[in-house]
Enzyme design. Structure first.
Site, PDB file in Angstrom:
ATOM      1  N   SER A   1      10.122   6.490   9.911  1.00 39.98           N
ATOM      2  CA  SER A   1       9.461   6.228  11.125  1.00 39.98           C
ATOM      3  C   SER A   1       9.928   4.783  11.523  1.00 39.98           C
ATOM      4  O   SER A   1       9.853   4.000  10.654  1.00 39.98           O
ATOM      5  CB  SER A   1       8.087   6.130  10.910  1.00 39.98           C
ATOM      6  OG  SER A   1       7.328   5.932  12.326  1.00 39.98           O
TER       7      SER A   1
ATOM      8  N   GLU B   1       0.907  -1.267  -0.144  1.00 32.71           N
ATOM      9  CA  GLU B   1       0.005  -0.037   0.049  1.00 32.71           C
ATOM     10  C   GLU B   1       0.846   1.223   0.039  1.00 32.71           C
ATOM     11  O   GLU B   1       2.049   1.396   0.497  1.00 32.71           O
ATOM     12  CB  GLU B   1      -0.812   0.030   1.266  1.00 32.71           C
ATOM     13  CG  GLU B   1      -1.642  -1.180   1.298  1.00 32.71           C
ATOM     14  CD  GLU B   1      -3.078  -0.984   2.055  1.00 32.71           C
ATOM     15  OE1 GLU B   1      -3.738  -2.005   2.468  1.00 32.71           O
ATOM     16  OE2 GLU B   1      -3.417   0.197   2.511  1.00 32.71           O
TER      17      GLU B   1
ATOM     18  N   SER C   1       8.693   5.376  16.823  1.00 36.18           N
ATOM     19  CA  SER C   1       7.794   5.227  17.599  1.00 36.18           C
ATOM     20  C   SER C   1       7.904   4.767  18.964  1.00 36.18           C
ATOM     21  O   SER C   1       7.933   3.623  19.527  1.00 36.18           O
ATOM     22  CB  SER C   1       7.026   3.972  16.798  1.00 36.18           C
ATOM     23  OG  SER C   1       6.593   4.487  15.640  1.00 36.18           O
TER      24      SER C   1
ATOM     25  N   CYS D   1      -2.801   5.945   9.610  1.00 33.41           N
ATOM     26  CA  CYS D   1      -1.864   5.132  10.215  1.00 33.41           C
ATOM     27  C   CYS D   1      -2.197   3.778  10.731  1.00 33.41           C
ATOM     28  O   CYS D   1      -3.215   3.721  11.622  1.00 33.41           O
ATOM     29  CB  CYS D   1      -1.216   5.921  11.362  1.00 33.41           C
ATOM     30  SG  CYS D   1      -0.187   7.309  10.898  1.00 33.41           S
TER      31      CYS D   1
ATOM     32  N   GLY E   1       5.645  -2.139   7.082  1.00 28.92           N
ATOM     33  CA  GLY E   1       6.905  -2.512   7.158  1.00 28.92           C
ATOM     34  C   GLY E   1       7.670  -1.681   7.995  1.00 28.92           C
ATOM     35  O   GLY E   1       7.142  -0.618   8.458  1.00 28.92           O
ATOM     36  N   GLU E   2       8.544  -2.152   8.494  1.00 26.36           N
ATOM     37  CA  GLU E   2       9.843  -1.716   9.514  1.00 26.36           C
ATOM     38  C   GLU E   2      10.967  -1.013   8.554  1.00 26.36           C
ATOM     39  O   GLU E   2      11.754  -1.860   8.172  1.00 26.36           O
ATOM     40  CB  GLU E   2      10.145  -2.529  10.638  1.00 26.36           C
ATOM     41  CG  GLU E   2      11.329  -2.117  11.440  1.00 26.36           C
ATOM     42  CD  GLU E   2      11.280  -0.630  11.759  1.00 26.36           C
ATOM     43  OE1 GLU E   2      10.340  -0.274  12.483  1.00 26.36           O
ATOM     44  OE2 GLU E   2      12.359   0.144  11.624  1.00 26.36           O
TER      45      GLU E   2
ATOM     46  N   HIS F   1       5.533   5.338  21.815  1.00 28.69           N
ATOM     47  CA  HIS F   1       4.275   4.622  22.316  1.00 28.69           C
ATOM     48  C   HIS F   1       3.910   4.485  23.659  1.00 28.69           C
ATOM     49  O   HIS F   1       2.852   4.064  24.247  1.00 28.69           O
ATOM     50  CB  HIS F   1       3.720   3.423  21.425  1.00 28.69           C
ATOM     51  CG  HIS F   1       3.668   3.913  20.030  1.00 28.69           C
ATOM     52  ND1 HIS F   1       3.454   5.018  19.360  1.00 28.69           N
ATOM     53  CD2 HIS F   1       3.994   2.945  18.876  1.00 28.69           C
ATOM     54  CE1 HIS F   1       3.379   4.897  18.018  1.00 28.69           C
ATOM     55  NE2 HIS F   1       3.929   3.728  17.734  1.00 28.69           N
TER      56      HIS F   1
ATOM     57  N   ASN G   1      -6.237   4.643  15.721  1.00 30.06           N
ATOM     58  CA  ASN G   1      -7.214   4.484  14.594  1.00 30.06           C
ATOM     59  C   ASN G   1      -7.867   3.071  14.566  1.00 30.06           C
ATOM     60  O   ASN G   1      -6.808   2.038  14.400  1.00 30.06           O
ATOM     61  CB  ASN G   1      -6.297   5.064  13.352  1.00 30.06           C
ATOM     62  CG  ASN G   1      -6.049   6.066  13.008  1.00 30.06           C
ATOM     63  OD1 ASN G   1      -6.676   6.989  13.451  1.00 30.06           O
ATOM     64  ND2 ASN G   1      -4.891   6.243  12.592  1.00 30.06           N
TER      65      ASN G   1
HETATM   66  N1  SAH Z   1       7.455   0.432  11.416  1.00 32.20           N
HETATM   67  C1  SAH Z   1       7.539   1.831  11.471  1.00 32.20           C
HETATM   68  C2  SAH Z   1       6.376   2.531  10.622  1.00 32.20           C
HETATM   69  C3  SAH Z   1       4.993   2.033  11.158  1.00 32.20           C
HETATM   70  S1  SAH Z   1       3.462   2.935  10.692  1.00 32.20           S
HETATM   71  C4  SAH Z   1       7.128   2.375  12.895  1.00 32.20           C
HETATM   72  O1  SAH Z   1       6.948   1.455  14.012  1.00 32.20           O
HETATM   73  O2  SAH Z   1       7.389   3.445  13.184  1.00 32.20           O
HETATM   74  C5  SAH Z   1       3.634   4.765  11.429  1.00 32.20           C
HETATM   75  C6  SAH Z   1       3.130   5.088  12.501  1.00 32.20           C
HETATM   76  O3  SAH Z   1       1.634   4.639  12.784  1.00 32.20           O
HETATM   77  C7  SAH Z   1       3.752   4.209  13.911  1.00 32.20           C
HETATM   78  O4  SAH Z   1       3.974   4.949  14.860  1.00 32.20           O
HETATM   79  C8  SAH Z   1       2.826   3.308  14.016  1.00 32.20           C
HETATM   80  O5  SAH Z   1       3.110   2.688  15.496  1.00 32.20           O
HETATM   81  C9  SAH Z   1       1.455   4.137  13.974  1.00 32.20           C
HETATM   82  N2  SAH Z   1       0.246   2.954  14.126  1.00 32.20           N
HETATM   83  C10 SAH Z   1       0.445   1.770  13.710  1.00 32.20           C
HETATM   84  N3  SAH Z   1      -1.015   1.364  14.177  1.00 32.20           N
HETATM   85  C11 SAH Z   1      -1.618   2.317  14.373  1.00 32.20           C
HETATM   86  C12 SAH Z   1      -3.277   2.756  14.607  1.00 32.20           C
HETATM   87  N4  SAH Z   1      -3.937   1.629  14.678  1.00 32.20           N
HETATM   88  N5  SAH Z   1      -3.380   3.668  15.053  1.00 32.20           N
HETATM   89  C13 SAH Z   1      -2.458   4.779  14.840  1.00 32.20           C
HETATM   90  N6  SAH Z   1      -1.193   4.662  14.548  1.00 32.20           N
HETATM   91  C14 SAH Z   1      -0.789   3.447  14.369  1.00 32.20           C
END
Ligand code: SAH
Length: 364
Positions: free
Chosen positions: A208, A104, A231, A350, A178-179, A233, A307
């Site tokens: 990210s 995507e 990230s 996201c 992906g990471e 969190h 989300n």
């Molecule tokens: N692997 C990378 C990119 C992930 S996507 C990373 O971990 O940073 C980008 C961001 O969206 C990351 O901070 C991820 O943790 C966040 N994310 C993942 N699932 C989510 C959700 N359901 N709601 C909001 N943010 C989310």
């Protein structure tokens, strides 16, 4: 008839010359290897990155007879398998790679307030097919990991969105599937191409990561000028481990130490992403802990309201909760903002990215 002939024939691998992502020198070498003069490398570069060709047969400055011989060569462009526009102008693309894998990419336009004028066009790109990190709140991780993307597959996402919007891409965020730091070298090669071939400012590119030991240091060694988003969190190790399985192998202190070195070496501040999950990490005590963690750190905290995804039942915070949490951080002098997720109705926000089979079927 022997047993083997009963097996389905393996799918033919289409011939791919992954020219997307290549610089002028590489394209020149390739053209010369095809028996073409060197100056055609520069022409090809322009046609790939400025005109966004999908096939060599489109390059009208090349001799027709030669073009006919290479018309079937796949230059590394994906096929748009599905296009999902959202009400806010965001468009999610499901892109099919040459081996049939689906990834995507999301195009996110920002308009000047009160006008129709497009100010920025951001692309959210994927770096892998699927993801191995299995963060509890993320849809991509639920489907597991398939493979790393190649350089051309990452750069193609920019060219695809650019062509669809008929606008130049101004910003890129590696926040798709992906990471990125499990595919670091390829990601860095694609960043080079986005910057030098397509012309996107390095500082307008954000990588990210959830944090992979030693990889942020690797970016620092390269004096990366792109923006690093981490990230986080959680405000403590215990909550972080609950949400992010890989956190067990990479304690919060070690991650923060690597980030601190990154700031010192590159002179660039780090952006910390903090997903806000009602009742899990959004209490005043968490705000205070978080403020303590990032004290004296050249950084910015970006709050992402969760989300919803179908597999888990976390709650998205309401505006009031979010404001209270943000105020508690501000009171401790933390630079903080809220990411207003775009594309929610197209499952393009996201954490909502996955190759949705149903969508593919509904298109067929
Ligand atoms: N692997 C990378 C990119 C992930 S996507 C990373 O971990 O940073 C980008 C961001 O969206 C990351 O901070 C991820 O943790 C966040 N994310 C993942 N699932 C989510 C959700 N359901 N709601 C909001 N943010 C989310």
């Amino acid at each position: 008839m022997n047993a083997q002939s009963l097996l389905p024939a393996p799918a033919p691998t289409p011939s791919v010359a992954p020219l997307i992502g290549a610089d002028v020198a590489e394209l020149t070498n390739w053209m010369q290897a095809q028996g073409q003069p060197a100056y055609r490398g520069k022409q090809l570069h322009q046609w790939i990155y400025q005109r966004g060709i999908r096939s060599l047969s489109e390059v009208s400055v090349f001799p027709k007879a030669w073009r006919d011989t290479v018309a079937e060569v796949n230059i590394g462009r994906s096929r748009i398998a599905f296009r999902a526009p959202s009400k806010d102008g965001t468009v999610k693309f499901l892109l099919e790679m040459v081996d049939g894998q689906i990834i995507e990419a999301v195009g996110i336009p920002s308009y000047r307030p009160g006008s129709q004028k497009l100010e920025r066009l951001t692309v959210c790109v994927s770096s892998q097919v699927g993801c191995a990190m299995a963060c509890d709140f993320c849809a991509t991780g639920k489907g597991g990991f398939k493979r790393n993307l190649e350089r051309h597959e990452i750069v193609d996402q920019i060219l695809t969105v650019q062509a669809d919007f008929q606008k130049r891409v101004s910003n890129v965020v590696f926040m798709g599937m992906g990471e990125p730091l499990l595919n670091t070298e390829t990601v860095l090669e694609s960043v080079r191409s986005m910057n030098q071939d397509i012309g996107i400012g390095q500082r307008s590119i954000t990588i990210s990561t959830v944090g992979i030991p030693g990889q942020i240091a690797r970016l620092a060694d390269r004096h990366l000028q792109a923006t690093l988003a981490v990230s986080l969190h959680a405000s403590n190790q215990q909550v972080r481990e609950q949400l992010i399985p890989s956190a067990k192998r990479y304690p919060l202190e070690s991650l923060l130490e690597e980030c601190r070195d990154y700031v010192n070496i590159t002179g660039r501040r780090v952006s910390f992403e903090y997903i806000v999950l009602t009742g899990v990490n959004d209490q005043t005590q968490h705000a205070h802990e978080l403020a303590q963690l990032v004290r004296g750190f050249q950084c910015h905290v970006n709050l992402i309201p969760y989300n919803p995804i179908s597999e888990v039942d976390y709650q998205r915070p309401n505006d009031r909760q979010l404001q209270i949490f943000m105020a508690a951080l501000k009171a401790k002098n933390v630079a903080v903002s809220v990411r207003r997720s775009r594309g929610l109705d197209a499952d393009a926000a996201c954490g909502q990215l996955r190759a949705n089979q149903l969508e593919l079927q509904s298109e067929a």
